[in-house]
Write an enzyme that holds these catalytic residues in place. Sequence first.
Site, short mmCIF file in Angstrom:
data_model
loop_
_atom_site.label_atom_id
_atom_site.label_comp_id
_atom_site.label_asym_id
_atom_site.label_seq_id
_atom_site.Cartn_x
_atom_site.Cartn_y
_atom_site.Cartn_z
N LYS A 52 34.07 38.39 37.15
CA LYS A 52 34.36 39.00 38.70
C LYS A 52 33.51 37.25 39.67
O LYS A 52 34.72 37.28 39.93
CB LYS A 52 33.70 40.02 38.24
CG LYS A 52 34.35 40.85 37.62
CD LYS A 52 33.78 42.37 37.79
CE LYS A 52 34.22 43.35 35.99
NZ LYS A 52 33.15 44.41 36.48
N GLN A 96 27.97 47.66 38.99
CA GLN A 96 27.72 47.33 37.42
C GLN A 96 27.85 48.50 37.07
O GLN A 96 26.97 48.97 36.71
CB GLN A 96 27.54 45.87 37.38
CG GLN A 96 27.78 45.47 35.51
CD GLN A 96 29.37 45.17 35.99
OE1 GLN A 96 30.15 44.66 36.19
NE2 GLN A 96 29.77 45.58 34.34
N ASP A 119 36.85 50.13 41.78
CA ASP A 119 36.65 50.05 40.89
C ASP A 119 37.36 51.33 40.31
O ASP A 119 37.60 52.14 39.34
CB ASP A 119 35.37 50.54 40.03
CG ASP A 119 34.56 49.17 39.07
OD1 ASP A 119 35.94 48.66 38.97
OD2 ASP A 119 33.86 49.06 39.11
#
Length: 296
Positions: A52, A96, A119
Amino acid sequence: MILDGKELSKRINNEIKQKISGYCEKNKQIKPGLGVIIVGDRKDSLVYVNMKRKMCKQVGIESRVIQLSANSTTDNILGIVQIFNNDPSVHGILVQLPLPEHVDEEKVLAAVKIDKDVDGFHACNIGNLAMSGRTPLFTPCTPLGCMRLLEEYKIPLEGKNVVVIGKSNIVGLPISLMLMKKNATVTVCNVHTTELQSKTVQADIIVSACGQAQMVRGDWVKQDVVIIDIGINHIQDPEHPDQPDKKKMVGDVHFEEVSEKSSHITPVPGGVGPMTVAMLMENTYHAFIRQVSSSC
Ligand SMILES: NC(=O)c1ccc[n+]([C@@H]2O[C@H](COP(=O)([O-])OP(=O)(O)OC[C@H]3O[C@@H](n4cnc5c(N)ncnc54)[C@H](O)[C@@H]3O)[C@@H](O)[C@H]2O)c1
Protein backbone atom coordinates in the site's frame (compact mmCIF):
# COMPACT_ATOMS: atom_id res chain seq x y z
CA MET A 1 -12.20 -15.49 -19.45
CA ILE A 2 -9.81 -14.15 -16.85
CA LEU A 3 -11.07 -11.25 -14.73
CA ASP A 4 -7.81 -9.34 -14.88
CA GLY A 5 -7.43 -7.34 -11.69
CA LYS A 6 -3.82 -6.53 -12.46
CA GLU A 7 -4.71 -4.75 -15.67
CA LEU A 8 -7.80 -2.94 -14.35
CA SER A 9 -6.03 -1.81 -11.18
CA LYS A 10 -3.16 -0.41 -13.26
CA ARG A 11 -5.65 1.69 -15.20
CA ILE A 12 -7.40 2.91 -12.05
CA ASN A 13 -4.10 3.76 -10.33
CA ASN A 14 -2.97 5.70 -13.41
CA GLU A 15 -6.22 7.67 -13.47
CA ILE A 16 -5.81 8.56 -9.80
CA LYS A 17 -2.19 9.55 -10.36
CA GLN A 18 -3.26 11.92 -13.11
CA LYS A 19 -6.08 13.42 -11.04
CA ILE A 20 -3.73 13.97 -8.09
CA SER A 21 -0.99 15.55 -10.19
CA GLY A 22 -3.58 17.76 -11.91
CA TYR A 23 -4.88 18.91 -8.54
CA CYS A 24 -1.41 19.44 -7.05
CA GLU A 25 -0.24 21.51 -10.01
CA LYS A 26 -3.01 24.02 -9.29
CA ASN A 27 -2.79 23.83 -5.47
CA LYS A 28 0.92 23.50 -4.85
CA GLN A 29 0.94 23.13 -1.06
CA ILE A 30 -1.65 20.37 -0.66
CA LYS A 31 -1.17 16.64 -1.27
CA PRO A 32 -3.40 13.74 -0.26
CA GLY A 33 -2.20 11.93 2.86
CA LEU A 34 -2.86 8.45 4.22
CA GLY A 35 -2.11 7.56 7.85
CA VAL A 36 -1.47 3.87 8.44
CA ILE A 37 -1.38 2.15 11.83
CA ILE A 38 0.11 -1.30 12.13
CA VAL A 39 0.35 -3.12 15.45
CA GLY A 40 2.89 -5.91 15.87
CA ASP A 41 5.04 -7.51 13.21
CA ARG A 42 2.88 -10.10 11.46
CA LYS A 43 4.69 -10.92 8.24
CA ASP A 44 1.55 -10.83 6.06
CA SER A 45 0.41 -7.48 7.50
CA LEU A 46 3.86 -5.97 6.91
CA VAL A 47 3.78 -7.18 3.30
CA TYR A 48 0.31 -5.64 2.74
CA VAL A 49 1.29 -2.34 4.35
CA ASN A 50 4.42 -2.18 2.21
CA MET A 51 2.41 -2.78 -0.96
CA LYS A 52 0.00 0.00 0.00
CA ARG A 53 2.87 2.33 0.87
CA LYS A 54 4.56 1.69 -2.50
CA MET A 55 1.36 2.34 -4.42
CA CYS A 56 0.77 5.56 -2.47
CA LYS A 57 4.20 6.76 -3.57
CA GLN A 58 3.47 5.78 -7.15
CA VAL A 59 0.17 7.69 -7.38
CA GLY A 60 1.26 10.73 -5.34
CA ILE A 61 -0.28 10.06 -1.93
CA GLU A 62 1.89 10.89 1.10
CA SER A 63 1.77 7.87 3.41
CA ARG A 64 2.66 8.00 7.11
CA VAL A 65 3.06 4.58 8.67
CA ILE A 66 3.11 4.22 12.47
CA GLN A 67 4.14 0.77 13.66
CA LEU A 68 3.34 -0.03 17.29
CA SER A 69 4.61 -3.01 19.26
CA ALA A 70 2.39 -6.10 19.53
CA ASN A 71 1.76 -5.46 23.24
CA SER A 72 0.36 -1.95 22.68
CA THR A 73 -2.89 -1.27 24.52
CA THR A 74 -6.18 -0.18 22.98
CA ASP A 75 -5.52 3.28 24.46
CA ASN A 76 -2.07 3.47 22.81
CA ILE A 77 -3.68 2.80 19.43
CA LEU A 78 -6.55 5.19 20.10
CA GLY A 79 -3.93 7.88 20.80
CA ILE A 80 -2.47 7.49 17.29
CA VAL A 81 -5.95 7.41 15.73
CA GLN A 82 -6.69 10.75 17.43
CA ILE A 83 -3.44 12.26 16.16
CA PHE A 84 -4.37 11.25 12.60
CA ASN A 85 -7.99 12.38 13.10
CA ASN A 86 -6.79 15.86 14.07
CA ASP A 87 -4.05 16.18 11.45
CA PRO A 88 -5.32 18.11 8.40
CA SER A 89 -2.55 16.63 6.23
CA VAL A 90 -3.94 13.12 6.83
CA HIS A 91 -7.07 12.61 4.75
CA GLY A 92 -7.46 8.86 5.11
CA ILE A 93 -6.76 6.51 8.03
CA LEU A 94 -6.11 2.81 7.74
CA VAL A 95 -5.77 0.48 10.71
CA GLN A 96 -4.18 -2.70 9.39
CA LEU A 97 -6.19 -5.71 10.55
CA PRO A 98 -6.11 -8.05 12.33
CA LEU A 99 -5.17 -6.29 15.55
CA PRO A 100 -3.70 -8.41 18.37
CA GLU A 101 -6.40 -10.30 20.28
CA HIS A 102 -6.16 -8.21 23.47
CA VAL A 103 -7.02 -5.01 21.55
CA ASP A 104 -10.65 -3.79 21.38
CA GLU A 105 -10.92 -3.66 17.59
CA GLU A 106 -14.47 -2.31 17.66
CA LYS A 107 -13.39 0.64 19.80
CA VAL A 108 -10.41 1.39 17.55
CA LEU A 109 -12.43 1.28 14.30
CA ALA A 110 -15.21 3.39 15.84
CA ALA A 111 -12.66 6.06 16.76
CA VAL A 112 -11.62 6.70 13.15
CA LYS A 113 -13.24 9.93 11.94
CA ILE A 114 -15.96 8.87 9.53
CA ASP A 115 -14.79 11.14 6.70
CA LYS A 116 -11.26 9.65 6.99
CA ASP A 117 -12.53 6.04 7.15
CA VAL A 118 -11.02 4.98 3.79
CA ASP A 119 -11.26 1.29 4.75
CA GLY A 120 -15.03 1.68 5.22
CA PHE A 121 -15.10 -0.32 8.47
CA HIS A 122 -16.76 2.33 10.67
CA ALA A 123 -20.17 1.07 11.88
CA CYS A 124 -21.89 4.10 10.24
CA ASN A 125 -20.39 3.28 6.87
CA ILE A 126 -21.29 -0.42 7.18
CA GLY A 127 -24.79 0.53 8.44
CA ASN A 128 -25.40 2.76 5.44
CA LEU A 129 -24.08 0.04 3.16
CA ALA A 130 -26.63 -2.37 4.66
CA MET A 131 -29.67 -0.12 4.20
CA SER A 132 -31.35 0.42 0.88
CA GLY A 133 -31.57 4.00 -0.27
CA ARG A 134 -28.47 5.00 1.70
CA THR A 135 -24.93 5.41 0.49
CA PRO A 136 -21.88 5.04 2.74
CA LEU A 137 -19.10 7.61 2.48
CA PHE A 138 -16.63 4.75 2.00
CA THR A 139 -16.96 1.08 1.16
CA PRO A 140 -14.41 -1.60 2.22
CA CYS A 141 -11.67 -1.88 -0.40
CA THR A 142 -11.61 -5.63 -1.15
CA PRO A 143 -15.38 -5.99 -1.76
CA LEU A 144 -15.37 -2.73 -3.70
CA GLY A 145 -12.56 -4.07 -5.89
CA CYS A 146 -14.59 -7.26 -6.58
CA MET A 147 -17.64 -5.22 -7.55
CA ARG A 148 -15.54 -3.07 -9.89
CA LEU A 149 -14.22 -6.20 -11.61
CA LEU A 150 -17.78 -7.53 -12.07
CA GLU A 151 -18.84 -4.14 -13.44
CA GLU A 152 -15.85 -3.86 -15.77
CA TYR A 153 -16.62 -7.25 -17.34
CA LYS A 154 -20.35 -6.45 -17.47
CA ILE A 155 -21.38 -9.44 -15.37
CA PRO A 156 -25.12 -9.10 -14.67
CA LEU A 157 -26.06 -9.37 -10.97
CA GLU A 158 -29.78 -8.69 -10.81
CA GLY A 159 -31.70 -11.88 -10.09
CA LYS A 160 -28.54 -14.00 -10.10
CA ASN A 161 -27.90 -16.66 -7.46
CA VAL A 162 -24.70 -15.75 -5.67
CA VAL A 163 -23.03 -17.91 -3.05
CA VAL A 164 -20.60 -16.05 -0.79
CA ILE A 165 -18.28 -18.32 1.18
CA GLY A 166 -17.18 -16.51 4.35
CA LYS A 167 -18.97 -13.89 6.42
CA SER A 168 -16.16 -11.82 7.95
CA ASN A 169 -16.65 -8.11 8.68
CA ILE A 170 -13.82 -7.28 6.28
CA VAL A 171 -14.88 -9.22 3.20
CA GLY A 172 -17.76 -11.72 3.32
CA LEU A 173 -20.33 -9.50 5.04
CA PRO A 174 -19.76 -6.26 3.09
CA ILE A 175 -19.65 -7.98 -0.31
CA SER A 176 -22.90 -9.79 0.52
CA LEU A 177 -24.51 -6.43 1.31
CA MET A 178 -23.18 -4.89 -1.92
CA LEU A 179 -24.49 -7.80 -3.99
CA MET A 180 -27.89 -7.55 -2.29
CA LYS A 181 -28.00 -3.85 -3.20
CA LYS A 182 -27.59 -4.93 -6.82
CA ASN A 183 -30.64 -7.21 -6.43
CA ALA A 184 -28.73 -10.49 -6.50
CA THR A 185 -30.10 -13.40 -4.44
CA VAL A 186 -27.32 -13.97 -1.96
CA THR A 187 -26.57 -17.07 0.14
CA VAL A 188 -23.89 -16.35 2.73
CA CYS A 189 -22.04 -19.44 3.96
CA ASN A 190 -19.59 -19.97 6.79
CA VAL A 191 -17.59 -22.71 8.44
CA HIS A 192 -20.78 -24.15 10.02
CA THR A 193 -22.70 -24.33 6.76
CA THR A 194 -23.78 -27.88 5.99
CA GLU A 195 -23.62 -29.35 2.50
CA LEU A 196 -21.77 -26.37 1.08
CA GLN A 197 -21.19 -28.10 -2.23
CA SER A 198 -24.94 -28.51 -2.78
CA LYS A 199 -25.20 -24.72 -2.60
CA THR A 200 -22.17 -23.78 -4.70
CA VAL A 201 -23.18 -26.15 -7.49
CA GLN A 202 -26.36 -24.12 -8.02
CA ALA A 203 -24.68 -20.71 -8.00
CA ASP A 204 -24.42 -18.42 -11.02
CA ILE A 205 -21.65 -16.56 -9.20
CA ILE A 206 -19.39 -17.76 -6.38
CA VAL A 207 -17.46 -15.32 -4.23
CA SER A 208 -15.04 -17.12 -1.98
CA ALA A 209 -13.36 -15.53 1.04
CA CYS A 210 -12.75 -18.33 3.50
CA GLY A 211 -8.99 -18.81 3.46
CA GLN A 212 -9.12 -22.54 2.61
CA ALA A 213 -6.61 -23.38 -0.12
CA GLN A 214 -8.20 -24.74 -3.31
CA MET A 215 -11.33 -25.87 -1.45
CA VAL A 216 -13.76 -25.18 -4.30
CA ARG A 217 -13.19 -28.00 -6.79
CA GLY A 218 -14.37 -28.60 -10.35
CA ASP A 219 -17.37 -30.67 -9.25
CA TRP A 220 -18.51 -27.93 -6.84
CA VAL A 221 -19.54 -25.59 -9.68
CA LYS A 222 -21.93 -25.54 -12.60
CA GLN A 223 -21.00 -24.82 -16.20
CA ASP A 224 -20.41 -21.09 -16.97
CA VAL A 225 -20.20 -20.04 -13.33
CA VAL A 226 -18.50 -16.71 -12.54
CA ILE A 227 -15.79 -16.99 -9.88
CA ILE A 228 -14.44 -14.26 -7.64
CA ASP A 229 -11.66 -15.78 -5.57
CA ILE A 230 -10.62 -13.53 -2.71
CA GLY A 231 -8.68 -16.11 -0.72
CA ILE A 232 -4.93 -15.82 -0.27
CA ASN A 233 -3.32 -19.07 0.87
CA HIS A 234 0.22 -20.37 0.76
CA ILE A 235 0.79 -24.04 0.01
CA GLN A 236 3.86 -26.14 -0.63
CA ASP A 237 4.98 -25.42 -4.21
CA PRO A 238 4.13 -28.63 -6.12
CA GLU A 239 7.09 -27.95 -8.45
CA HIS A 240 9.47 -28.15 -5.46
CA PRO A 241 7.99 -30.88 -3.22
CA ASP A 242 11.32 -31.49 -1.50
CA GLN A 243 11.86 -27.85 -0.46
CA PRO A 244 9.48 -26.98 2.41
CA ASP A 245 10.38 -23.27 2.23
CA LYS A 246 9.19 -22.99 -1.40
CA LYS A 247 5.59 -21.81 -1.22
CA LYS A 248 3.00 -21.09 -3.86
CA MET A 249 0.18 -18.58 -3.48
CA VAL A 250 -3.25 -20.00 -4.31
CA GLY A 251 -6.85 -18.96 -3.80
CA ASP A 252 -9.81 -20.74 -2.21
CA VAL A 253 -10.68 -22.12 -5.63
CA HIS A 254 -8.89 -24.89 -7.50
CA PHE A 255 -8.07 -22.73 -10.52
CA GLU A 256 -7.10 -25.48 -12.99
CA GLU A 257 -10.26 -27.53 -12.36
CA VAL A 258 -12.76 -24.70 -12.02
CA SER A 259 -11.49 -22.57 -14.93
CA GLU A 260 -12.44 -25.48 -17.24
CA LYS A 261 -16.10 -24.79 -16.43
CA SER A 262 -16.26 -21.10 -15.51
CA SER A 263 -17.20 -18.32 -17.92
CA HIS A 264 -15.15 -15.79 -15.89
CA ILE A 265 -12.62 -16.30 -13.09
CA THR A 266 -10.19 -14.20 -11.07
CA PRO A 267 -6.68 -15.63 -10.85
CA VAL A 268 -4.67 -15.70 -7.62
CA PRO A 269 -2.41 -13.75 -7.72
CA GLY A 270 -3.46 -11.02 -10.16
CA GLY A 271 -7.20 -10.86 -9.49
CA VAL A 272 -8.72 -9.32 -6.38
CA GLY A 273 -5.42 -8.47 -4.58
CA PRO A 274 -4.30 -5.57 -6.79
CA MET A 275 -7.88 -4.26 -6.94
CA THR A 276 -7.90 -3.95 -3.13
CA VAL A 277 -4.90 -1.63 -3.23
CA ALA A 278 -6.34 0.40 -6.14
CA MET A 279 -9.62 0.90 -4.23
CA LEU A 280 -7.66 2.15 -1.23
CA MET A 281 -5.96 4.71 -3.49
CA GLU A 282 -9.35 5.74 -4.89
CA ASN A 283 -11.00 5.99 -1.47
CA THR A 284 -8.08 8.09 -0.18
CA TYR A 285 -8.29 10.40 -3.20
CA HIS A 286 -12.06 10.84 -2.62
CA ALA A 287 -11.48 11.52 1.09
CA PHE A 288 -8.89 14.15 0.13
CA ILE A 289 -11.17 15.89 -2.39
CA ARG A 290 -14.11 15.93 0.07
CA GLN A 291 -11.96 17.41 2.84
CA VAL A 292 -10.20 20.06 0.77
CA SER A 293 -13.49 21.08 -0.87
CA SER A 294 -15.34 21.40 2.44
CA SER A 295 -12.52 23.46 4.01
CA CYS A 296 -12.53 26.00 1.13
N1 LIG B 1 -7.30 -10.40 -1.94
C1 LIG B 1 -7.37 -9.50 -0.95
O1 LIG B 1 -7.11 -8.34 -1.11
C2 LIG B 1 -7.81 -9.99 0.40
C3 LIG B 1 -8.24 -9.09 1.37
C4 LIG B 1 -8.70 -9.59 2.59
C5 LIG B 1 -8.68 -10.97 2.82
N2 LIG B 1 -8.20 -11.80 1.86
C6 LIG B 1 -8.18 -13.25 2.06
O2 LIG B 1 -9.52 -13.72 2.10
C7 LIG B 1 -9.62 -14.85 2.97
C8 LIG B 1 -10.65 -14.54 4.03
O3 LIG B 1 -10.23 -13.45 4.80
P1 LIG B 1 -11.06 -12.95 6.07
O4 LIG B 1 -10.30 -11.87 6.71
O5 LIG B 1 -12.47 -12.75 5.68
O6 LIG B 1 -10.95 -14.29 6.99
P2 LIG B 1 -11.70 -14.67 8.33
O7 LIG B 1 -10.91 -15.79 8.91
O8 LIG B 1 -12.01 -13.48 9.13
O9 LIG B 1 -13.10 -15.26 7.83
C9 LIG B 1 -13.18 -16.47 7.13
C10 LIG B 1 -14.64 -16.80 6.90
O10 LIG B 1 -14.69 -18.00 6.15
C11 LIG B 1 -15.53 -18.95 6.78
N3 LIG B 1 -14.97 -20.29 6.54
C12 LIG B 1 -13.78 -20.77 6.96
N4 LIG B 1 -13.64 -22.05 6.55
C13 LIG B 1 -14.74 -22.36 5.85
C14 LIG B 1 -15.19 -23.53 5.20
N5 LIG B 1 -14.45 -24.65 5.19
N6 LIG B 1 -16.39 -23.51 4.60
C15 LIG B 1 -17.16 -22.39 4.61
N7 LIG B 1 -16.78 -21.25 5.21
C16 LIG B 1 -15.61 -21.24 5.84
C17 LIG B 1 -15.52 -18.58 8.26
O11 LIG B 1 -16.71 -19.02 8.90
C18 LIG B 1 -15.43 -17.05 8.18
O12 LIG B 1 -16.72 -16.47 8.06
C19 LIG B 1 -8.21 -15.08 3.50
O13 LIG B 1 -7.56 -16.03 2.69
C20 LIG B 1 -7.54 -13.71 3.34
O14 LIG B 1 -6.14 -13.82 3.20
C21 LIG B 1 -7.78 -11.35 0.67
